[in-house]
Design a protein around this motif. Structure first.
Motif, mmCIF file in Angstrom:
data_model
loop_
_atom_site.group_PDB
_atom_site.id
_atom_site.type_symbol
_atom_site.label_atom_id
_atom_site.label_comp_id
_atom_site.label_asym_id
_atom_site.label_seq_id
_atom_site.Cartn_x
_atom_site.Cartn_y
_atom_site.Cartn_z
ATOM 1 N N ILE A 262 67.261 -27.917 -8.251
ATOM 2 C CA ILE A 262 68.405 -28.199 -9.136
ATOM 3 C C ILE A 262 68.312 -27.372 -10.431
ATOM 4 C CG2 ILE A 262 69.534 -30.020 -10.523
ATOM 5 C CD1 ILE A 262 68.558 -32.007 -8.344
ATOM 6 N N LEU A 263 67.069 -27.135 -10.902
ATOM 7 C CA LEU A 263 66.895 -26.431 -12.189
ATOM 8 C C LEU A 263 67.581 -25.063 -12.220
ATOM 9 C CD1 LEU A 263 63.142 -27.325 -12.947
ATOM 10 C CD2 LEU A 263 65.158 -28.278 -14.049
ATOM 11 N N PRO A 264 67.252 -24.151 -11.286
ATOM 12 C CA PRO A 264 67.933 -22.844 -11.322
ATOM 13 C C PRO A 264 69.421 -22.929 -11.000
ATOM 14 C CG PRO A 264 66.481 -22.971 -9.415
ATOM 15 C CD PRO A 264 66.193 -24.173 -10.256
ATOM 16 N N VAL A 265 69.794 -23.871 -10.112
ATOM 17 C CA VAL A 265 71.221 -23.980 -9.744
ATOM 18 C C VAL A 265 72.045 -24.392 -10.972
ATOM 19 C CG1 VAL A 265 72.875 -25.255 -8.328
ATOM 20 C CG2 VAL A 265 70.756 -24.440 -7.314
ATOM 21 N N LYS A 266 71.507 -25.342 -11.737
ATOM 22 C CA LYS A 266 72.190 -25.789 -12.961
ATOM 23 C C LYS A 266 72.295 -24.613 -13.947
ATOM 24 C CE LYS A 266 71.698 -29.459 -16.441
ATOM 25 N NZ LYS A 266 71.156 -28.816 -17.609
ATOM 26 N N HIS A 267 71.215 -23.875 -14.041
ATOM 27 C CA HIS A 267 71.194 -22.701 -14.922
ATOM 28 C C HIS A 267 72.273 -21.693 -14.508
ATOM 29 C CE1 HIS A 267 69.433 -19.168 -17.015
ATOM 30 N NE2 HIS A 267 69.783 -18.529 -15.924
ATOM 31 N N GLN A 268 72.380 -21.448 -13.209
ATOM 32 C CA GLN A 268 73.354 -20.473 -12.716
ATOM 33 C C GLN A 268 74.782 -20.926 -13.011
ATOM 34 O OE1 GLN A 268 71.468 -20.603 -8.778
ATOM 35 N NE2 GLN A 268 71.546 -18.384 -8.751
ATOM 36 N N ALA A 269 75.021 -22.207 -12.777
ATOM 37 C CA ALA A 269 76.377 -22.731 -12.990
ATOM 38 C C ALA A 269 76.771 -22.637 -14.459
ATOM 39 C CB ALA A 269 76.449 -24.180 -12.509
ATOM 40 N N GLU A 270 75.805 -22.832 -15.325
ATOM 41 C CA GLU A 270 76.097 -22.841 -16.764
ATOM 42 C C GLU A 270 76.221 -21.447 -17.373
ATOM 43 O OE1 GLU A 270 73.858 -27.038 -17.953
ATOM 44 O OE2 GLU A 270 72.909 -25.133 -18.387
ATOM 45 N N THR A 271 75.548 -20.465 -16.773
ATOM 46 C CA THR A 271 75.426 -19.177 -17.460
ATOM 47 C C THR A 271 76.078 -17.989 -16.754
ATOM 48 O OG1 THR A 271 73.286 -18.810 -16.435
ATOM 49 C CG2 THR A 271 73.275 -19.851 -18.598
ATOM 50 N N PHE A 272 76.647 -18.187 -15.582
ATOM 51 C CA PHE A 272 77.290 -17.067 -14.885
ATOM 52 C C PHE A 272 78.328 -16.411 -15.811
ATOM 53 C CE2 PHE A 272 80.441 -15.068 -12.197
ATOM 54 C CZ PHE A 272 79.653 -14.385 -11.307
ATOM 55 N N PRO A 273 78.416 -15.110 -15.930
ATOM 56 C CA PRO A 273 77.800 -14.058 -15.112
ATOM 57 C C PRO A 273 76.492 -13.515 -15.681
ATOM 58 C CG PRO A 273 79.500 -13.087 -16.459
ATOM 59 C CD PRO A 273 79.439 -14.535 -16.835
ATOM 60 N N ALA A 274 75.889 -14.246 -16.641
ATOM 61 C CA ALA A 274 74.594 -13.787 -17.156
ATOM 62 C C ALA A 274 73.490 -14.686 -16.613
ATOM 63 C CB ALA A 274 74.608 -13.793 -18.683
ATOM 64 N N ASP A 275 73.673 -15.150 -15.376
ATOM 65 C CA ASP A 275 72.746 -16.123 -14.796
ATOM 66 C C ASP A 275 71.418 -15.522 -14.368
ATOM 67 O OD1 ASP A 275 74.450 -14.777 -13.012
ATOM 68 O OD2 ASP A 275 73.910 -16.104 -11.376
ATOM 69 N N TYR A 276 71.355 -14.198 -14.289
ATOM 70 C CA TYR A 276 70.095 -13.581 -13.843
ATOM 71 C C TYR A 276 68.978 -13.751 -14.870
ATOM 72 C CZ TYR A 276 70.356 -9.586 -17.011
ATOM 73 O OH TYR A 276 70.356 -8.790 -18.138
ATOM 74 N N ILE A 277 69.356 -14.128 -16.117
ATOM 75 C CA ILE A 277 68.335 -14.292 -17.165
ATOM 76 C C ILE A 277 67.725 -15.681 -17.009
ATOM 77 C CG2 ILE A 277 67.874 -14.026 -19.628
ATOM 78 C CD1 ILE A 277 70.830 -12.932 -19.805
ATOM 79 N N TYR A 278 66.732 -15.766 -16.153
ATOM 80 C CA TYR A 278 66.110 -17.066 -15.874
ATOM 81 C C TYR A 278 64.600 -16.996 -16.083
ATOM 82 C CZ TYR A 278 64.797 -21.368 -13.462
ATOM 83 O OH TYR A 278 64.282 -22.607 -13.157
ATOM 84 N N PHE A 279 64.107 -17.930 -16.860
ATOM 85 C CA PHE A 279 62.659 -18.082 -17.031
ATOM 86 C C PHE A 279 62.319 -19.520 -16.644
ATOM 87 C CE2 PHE A 279 63.819 -14.607 -19.791
ATOM 88 C CZ PHE A 279 62.800 -13.692 -19.584
ATOM 89 N N ASN A 280 61.315 -19.660 -15.798
ATOM 90 C CA ASN A 280 61.002 -21.006 -15.294
ATOM 91 C C ASN A 280 60.310 -21.868 -16.348
ATOM 92 O OD1 ASN A 280 58.251 -20.319 -15.274
ATOM 93 N ND2 ASN A 280 58.410 -19.492 -13.202
ATOM 94 N N SER A 281 60.235 -23.161 -16.060
ATOM 95 C CA SER A 281 59.644 -24.081 -17.033
ATOM 96 C C SER A 281 58.135 -23.892 -17.137
ATOM 97 C CB SER A 281 59.989 -25.522 -16.671
ATOM 98 O OG SER A 281 59.747 -25.737 -15.312
ATOM 99 N N VAL A 282 57.520 -23.258 -16.140
ATOM 100 C CA VAL A 282 56.084 -22.964 -16.220
ATOM 101 C C VAL A 282 55.822 -22.058 -17.437
ATOM 102 C CG1 VAL A 282 54.114 -21.940 -14.987
ATOM 103 C CG2 VAL A 282 55.923 -23.092 -13.702
ATOM 104 N N SER A 283 56.741 -21.149 -17.670
ATOM 105 C CA SER A 283 56.578 -20.214 -18.795
ATOM 106 C C SER A 283 57.143 -20.780 -20.094
ATOM 107 C CB SER A 283 57.285 -18.893 -18.470
ATOM 108 O OG SER A 283 58.684 -19.101 -18.450
ATOM 109 N N GLY A 284 57.737 -21.933 -20.038
ATOM 110 C CA GLY A 284 58.341 -22.518 -21.243
ATOM 111 C C GLY A 284 59.849 -22.354 -21.278
ATOM 112 N N GLY A 285 60.416 -21.766 -20.244
ATOM 113 C CA GLY A 285 61.883 -21.644 -20.149
ATOM 114 C C GLY A 285 62.469 -20.548 -21.011
ATOM 115 N N ASN A 286 63.801 -20.475 -20.965
ATOM 116 C CA ASN A 286 64.504 -19.393 -21.670
ATOM 117 C C ASN A 286 64.295 -19.437 -23.184
ATOM 118 O OD1 ASN A 286 65.662 -19.293 -19.022
ATOM 119 N ND2 ASN A 286 67.278 -18.048 -19.898
ATOM 120 N N LYS A 287 64.175 -20.648 -23.710
ATOM 121 C CA LYS A 287 64.052 -20.789 -25.158
ATOM 122 C C LYS A 287 62.812 -20.058 -25.665
ATOM 123 C CE LYS A 287 65.955 -22.360 -28.769
ATOM 124 N NZ LYS A 287 67.329 -21.919 -29.072
ATOM 125 N N LYS A 288 61.715 -20.259 -24.948
ATOM 126 C CA LYS A 288 60.455 -19.647 -25.367
ATOM 127 C C LYS A 288 60.415 -18.150 -25.034
ATOM 128 C CE LYS A 288 55.518 -20.525 -25.242
ATOM 129 N NZ LYS A 288 54.437 -21.078 -24.438
#
Lengths: 651, 82
Positions: free
Chosen positions: A402-428
């Protein structure tokens, strides 16, 4: 009978998943963003098409000393240029994005087939398709990236047909042989790196024959079989190599030498691009060896990582079992596919390839992560572990999806910018890693600007080559400008991606101009800014200085600094004026203020070194230049002063 | 006389400031252009040899990998026969 029905249902589910994916891709393709590489490769593709139309007279596609584009096969770019030309399609980028969507669909198809080859279950193929749709770094580039996604398609098709070819030994079908040849040809036609598929085929055949020596005896002793196999080998080589060069003018000029020259060129790509990595701004040629593994770790969705880890654990447990049990018919396929995942990653690390833009250049291995992740879940479900262990893990796998899917739905067409929560996510990740390297965020921001200005005649400056957004707007004139040096250009509105800005400035907010009228965010991070110039004191001041009118220039720049106090480029020019006038106290004061805004800004170091040189403090001047070179070894403007200092010091 | 004195004073001032003017001019020649590139096509570092280049040994690596895999398969099968 029941088993047959089960298989049929699974197969249908695979095709239904592909059908749904096709509908989704068709719906999203017209809304996709144009990326900066499209503006590089597509004009070249038009030149390639013209080379054919003029019978080789127009050689502009072969003269690419700066961009190196002649070394790319880029066949899909070329096909789109051909189609757009033949059918006179107006919206050229839309046609390209549908083409990209088509190849992404084919990519999922072959990834699903590989998953089937590894497990014998089309349910795993279905899960692979769903997984790939939920991989933002893959799906997010499905439309505009017509080199890496189709290359991945060719790579996966090649791997799939090699598996089929090996499974059909000692009498592979001619259909498999021909398809394998075309898969290799297609991959080579995009990038010379596709030649690796020949090596994979050779390796797979040799390993197979060694593992089953009686097949070798059978082949050698049966003349017909040997002749057939040799013929099939020749077909693969001829189709795979030569058909791949048909739409590649540079390769056609010397079919044996130029593709290899291209391969060598690609492996040690000389074009260096500044990248933010681990909070530092580095040239791509300076990046550490672990750049790629780290990027895979931080940008791959959590569910893929978990599925992949499950797969590795279960395979390890399987390998710990006695040899007799291990020798299943899937063994060679699993090992081979695993090899095609790991080898390219290890290979580029060993040879120190020049990588940049995150995992983009290695996108072709990402589908294999999806395959093994799905295989991991399949193996877990079929294992002997108790349900209380198995099901929570599988449920967690789908929850994580659900995490990446939610990200894609919210950010398309810039959805390719994804950082997982292991790395601290996009904010970090923002300001620590390269963010919107493809400038997808310029799409929405340019739409906003066009609506904002209405019929007003303006010049808009941007720090990327995406002039396409303004091509059909006659009252907007496009102008390229780097963000920090924006005052040197004449523009009314500035639309800048938050790119190539030093992490210090990003973290300390010294990059933000007071002329910003709107900031565009992506998951709470600024990705683009719209500036409106209230006056042109900055531009006029710099123009005056360039013409030698220092005094009037100084007055105008001082006024401009009052309006835009964090514009470090203005401090550079003011310092230059004071150095020229020998007003050293003022020079020092301005330089200090400049360093406060941007302590790593190269021109400030150059001016400081120049001042020390003028005072004949050559040693200290060299020290300053050394600092500058450490910050940016490719700052070419320092070359002359560096030489002069070294001459003075007899170094 | 006063005019002559002024003239000589001005002349001396100019002569004395000449080194500074020359220095500034000399300095200015090195900082005509200060822009900072984001990407560098085919340019080398300022310090020769600063950039490390990987070994151009595709064939060697591929051959080594094939040999390693083949040996691994061979040993694996030998173990199996035992």
């Amino acid at each position: 009978m029941n088993r047959y029905i089960d298989i049929l249902t699974a197969r249908n589910s695979f095709f239904v998943s592909l059908l749904l994916a096709a509908v989704l891709l068709t719906f999203l393709a017209p809304k996709a963003a144009v990326n900066v590489d499209e503006q590089l490769h597509y004009p070249h593709a038009k030149k390639v098409v013209n080379w054919y139309f003029t019978g080789g007279e127009d050689i502009s596609c072969l003269e690419t000393p700066v961009t190196n584009l002649k070394y790319y096969g880029q066949s899909v770019d070329n096909y789109t240029a051909l189609i757009n030309r033949v059918f006179s399609i107006d919206n050229e980028f839309r046609a390209r994005h549908f083409t990209g969507a088509f190849f992404f669909l084919i990519l999922m198809f072959f990834a699903g087939l590989i998953a089937y080859q590894l497990t014998g279950s089309f349910w795993v193929s279905t899960l692979t398709v769903i997984s790939m749709l939920a991989m933002p770094r893959l799906f997010g580039q499905a439309f505009g990236n017509l080199k890496d996604i189709p290359f991945a398609t060719g790579y996966m098709a090649g791997v799939y047909f090699i598996i089929r070819f090996i499974k059909e030994l000692p009498r592979p079908k001619w259909r498999t042989t021909t398809w394998l040849g075309f898969a290799i040809a297609f991959t080579i036609s995009l990038r010379a790196g596709g030649l690796i598929l020949f090596a994979y085929l050779g390796l797979a055949v040799v390993a197979y024959i060694i593992s089953k020596p009686f097949y070798l005896k059978h082949i050698v002793s049966t003349k017909l079989c040997l002749v057939r196999l040799l013929g099939q080998g020749a077909v693969i080589v001829i189709i795979g190599y030569f058909a791949g060069l048909l739409f590649w003018p540079f390769a056609l000029r010397d079919v044996f030498r130029n593709p290899l020259e291209s391969l060598s060129m690609m492996e040690h790509y000389k074009v260096s691009i500044r990248q933010i990595f681990e909070g530092e701004l580095l040239w791509s040629t300076q990046l550490p060896w672990y750049y790629l593994p780290k990027w895979i770790l931080i940008s791959t969705p959590e569910f893929i990582i978990s599925g992949f880890l499950i797969c590795i654990i279960l395979l390890t447990i399987f390998w710990a079992k006695p040899v007799r049990i291990r020798l299943s018919k899937q063994l060679y396929s699993e090992l081979f596919v695993f090899f095609t995942l790991l080898f390219p990653i290890i290979y580029v690390i060993i040879i120190g390839s020049n990588l940049y833009s995150g995992v983009r250049q290695m996108l072709f291995v990402l589908p294999l992560f999806a395959v093994f992740s799905s295989v991991g879940i399949f193996k877990l479900l079929n294992s002997n572990y108790r349900n209380i262990v198995k099901f929570p893990i599988v449920i967690l796998f789908f929850i994580l999806m659900i995490l990446p899917v939610k990200h894609q739905a919210e950010t398309f067409p810039a959805d390719y910018i994804y950082f997982n929560s292991v790395s601290g996510g996009n904010k970090k990740a923002w300001s620590n890693y390269e963010y919107d390297y493809y400038f997808h965020s310029i799409k929405k921001s340019s739409d906003y600007l066009i609506e904002l200005i209405g019929d007003e005649e303006i010049t808009v400056a941007t720090n990327c080559n995406l002039s396409n957004y303004f091509e059909n707007v006659p009252n907007i004139k496009y102008q390229y400008s780097r963000y920090l040096e924006r005052s040197s250009e004449d523009w009314d509105y500035g639309l800048f991606g938050v790119n190539y800005i030093h992490p210090f400035q990003l973290k300390n907010k010294t990059w933000q101009s007071s002329q910003i009228i709107k900031t565009f965010y992506h998951r709470g991070n600024p990705v683009a800014v719209l500036l409106k110039r209230s006056d042109k004191n900055d531009f006029n001041g710099i123009s005056e200085i360039a013409e030698g009118n220092m005094e009037s220039g100084e007055v105008l720049i001082r006024k401009a600094i009052k309006t835009d106090p964090k514009n470090v480029w203005l401090f550079v020019y003011l310092a230059k004026v004071y150095l020229g006038q020998n007003e050293l106290e003022k020079f020092d004061s301005i330089l200090k203020k400049g360093f406060e805004i941007h302590p790593f800004y190269e021109p400030l170091y150059l001016l400081k070194a120049q001042r020390l040189f003028d005072e004949k403090k050559y040693g200290k001047s060299l020290e300053t230049l050394d600092q500058l070179i450490e910050i940016n070894p490719r700052y070419k403007n320092a070359a002359r002063l560096l030489k002069a200092v070294k001459d003075k010091l007899d170094k | 006389m006063k005019t002559v004195k002024r003239f000589f004073a001005l002349l001396m001032l100019n002569i004395l400031s000449l080194p500074y003017i020359l220095m500034a001019q000399d300095g200015g020649t090195y900082i005509d252009n200060m822009d900072v590139q984001d990407s560098s096509y085919m340019e080398q570092d300022l310090l020769a040899g600063a950039e490390q280049s990987g070994s151009n040994s595709t064939v060697i690596i591929v051959v080594v990998v094939i040999v390693v895999v083949v040996v691994a398969v061979f040993l694996f099968l030998k173990k199996k026969k035992k």
